[in-house]
Scaffold this motif. Structure first.
Motif, PDB file in Angstrom:
ATOM      1  N   CYS A  14       8.578  -4.089  -1.242  1.00  0.00           N
ATOM      2  CA  CYS A  14       9.627  -3.358  -1.956  1.00  0.00           C
ATOM      3  C   CYS A  14       9.188  -2.979  -3.370  1.00  0.00           C
ATOM      4  N   ALA A  15       8.328  -3.791  -3.976  1.00  0.00           N
ATOM      5  CA  ALA A  15       7.788  -3.430  -5.288  1.00  0.00           C
ATOM      6  C   ALA A  15       6.905  -2.198  -5.182  1.00  0.00           C
ATOM      7  N   ALA A  16       6.257  -2.047  -4.024  1.00  0.00           N
ATOM      8  CA  ALA A  16       5.491  -0.840  -3.689  1.00  0.00           C
ATOM      9  C   ALA A  16       4.357  -0.536  -4.661  1.00  0.00           C
ATOM     10  N   ASP A  17       3.800  -1.567  -5.269  1.00  0.00           N
ATOM     11  CA  ASP A  17       2.635  -1.357  -6.121  1.00  0.00           C
ATOM     12  C   ASP A  17       1.430  -1.131  -5.204  1.00  0.00           C
ATOM     13  N   PRO A  18       0.771   0.015  -5.274  1.00  0.00           N
ATOM     14  CA  PRO A  18      -0.327   0.308  -4.341  1.00  0.00           C
ATOM     15  C   PRO A  18      -1.510  -0.640  -4.477  1.00  0.00           C
ATOM     16  N   ARG A  19      -1.557  -1.390  -5.564  1.00  0.00           N
ATOM     17  CA  ARG A  19      -2.646  -2.348  -5.749  1.00  0.00           C
ATOM     18  C   ARG A  19      -2.401  -3.648  -4.987  1.00  0.00           C
TER      19      ARG A  19
ATOM     20  N   PHE B 157      -7.590 -13.383  -9.987  1.00  0.00           N
ATOM     21  CA  PHE B 157      -6.138 -13.262  -9.948  1.00  0.00           C
ATOM     22  C   PHE B 157      -5.658 -11.834 -10.210  1.00  0.00           C
ATOM     23  N   ASP B 158      -6.578 -10.886 -10.361  1.00  0.00           N
ATOM     24  CA  ASP B 158      -6.202  -9.495 -10.601  1.00  0.00           C
ATOM     25  C   ASP B 158      -5.769  -8.808  -9.319  1.00  0.00           C
ATOM     26  N   ALA B 159      -4.966  -7.754  -9.486  1.00  0.00           N
ATOM     27  CA  ALA B 159      -4.666  -6.878  -8.351  1.00  0.00           C
ATOM     28  C   ALA B 159      -5.908  -6.048  -8.043  1.00  0.00           C
TER      29      ALA B 159
ATOM     30  N   ALA C  74       0.509   5.517  -3.153  1.00  0.00           N
ATOM     31  CA  ALA C  74       0.771   4.876  -1.860  1.00  0.00           C
ATOM     32  C   ALA C  74      -0.548   4.783  -1.099  1.00  0.00           C
ATOM     33  N   PRO C  75      -0.673   3.825  -0.182  1.00  0.00           N
ATOM     34  CA  PRO C  75      -1.902   3.727   0.615  1.00  0.00           C
ATOM     35  C   PRO C  75      -2.160   5.024   1.376  1.00  0.00           C
TER      36      PRO C  75
END
Length: 298
Positions: free
Chosen positions: A115-120, A189-191, A221-222
């Motif tokens: 739901c956060a939808a962060d592409p990373r 710990f990075d995206a 988006a992916p």
């Protein structure tokens, strides 16, 4: 920080009712790993927070009669990492156990990430790559959305106001023969700076009967690299093929004319490398699984 009310429903129906009652200013909170940071930075200013922490039906997983794997949206990464999934489903657990750091894995949830939808985010790319189905429910009823359609190409999701993601459904073991996820990050710990997934399905002759190649963290988006996947179909990937298909994916996802800055050129190089690695590993796993199945059945 703007004052807000906090609600902790015990059931899904109650959570939906609370969102409807409090209107557009209400937001869902699951693990809170993304939302709490947004609140701190005043990027989110909800009038009400509806917690899913006590909604037991949204945690855990089960296998359906068809063999599909259904995961509750409020299931934490830590719980998934300990799951004894078999076949290519094991890659879901492996990805969950290798993202961010221990505190994030302990609190963060698979549904919260989607739901956060962060592409990373790893799970965003993985859900699209594995053609997952997402069940959502709201005051108007429920619906099922393919992961690739869940994420808006411009960023964000297609969730409507008041809707809650309830279930993430991955296909049965027969959907793929081998799956591999690869990513590059600067620190553990990075995206991801770039992520790549290859999912292969082998035919009876051992050749690739179907393939999905997906690249994440490059666009909002992916991206499904369909041309790269098509190049794999019908053959058995060799070392040369993995390099060539990686370059095809790089051209497809981030063409040279779009890679005009040093960071974008670096991402373009990473796409080729990571896609190639993902293909090689997925193919190795696919043939290992096929050989094991044949031996077990003989």
């Amino acid at each position: 920080m703007k004052p807000f009310s906090f609600h902790s429903p015990r059931g899904l129906g109650e959570a939906v009712d609370l969102l409807e009652r409090h209107g557009p200013g209400a937001q869902v909170i699951a693990g809170g790993q993304t939302l709490l940071l947004a609140l701190k930075e005043r990027l989110a200013r909800p009038s009400a927070l509806v917690s899913l922490a006590e909604v037991a039906d949204l945690r855990g997983w089960r296998h359906t009669d068809s063999g599909a794997l259904e995961i509750g949206a409020a299931t934490t990464y830590a719980a998934l990492a300990e799951a004894d999934f078999r076949g290519w489903h094991a890659e879901i657990a492996a990805v969950a156990g290798d993202l961010a750091d221990r505190p994030v894995r302990t609190m963060g949830t698979i549904g919260g990430a989607l739901c956060a939808a962060d592409p990373r985010f790893d799970m965003v790319t993985l859900a699209v790559a594995l053609d997952a189905e997402l069940d959502v429910v709201g005051a108007g009823g429920g619906r099922t959305i393919a992961a690739a359609a869940f994420f808006d190409p411009a960023g964000g999701t297609v969730l409507r106001a008041g809707e809650i993601l309830t279930t993430v459904r991955f296909g049965p073991q027969t959907a793929f023969s081998g799956v591999a996820f690869q990513k590059f990050r600067y620190r553990v710990f990075d995206a991801a700076l770039v992520s790549a997934v290859c999912a292969l399905r082998l035919g009876a002759d051992g050749a690739v009967a179907g393939a999905r190649v997906t690249v994440g963290a490059v666009h909002p988006a992916p991206v499904l690299a369909s041309a790269a996947a098509e190049r794999l179909t019908g053959g058995t990937p060799t070392a040369v093929d993995t390099v060539e298909v990686g370059l095809v994916a790089a051209d497809e996802v981030l063409p040279a004319e779009q890679a005009t800055t040093v960071p974008r050129r670096y991402q373009r190089e990473l796409i080729g490398v990571l896609v190639g690695r993902a293909i090689a590993l997925a193919d190795e796993r696919a043939h290992t699984t096929t050989a094991h199945t044949t031996t077990a059945g003989s």
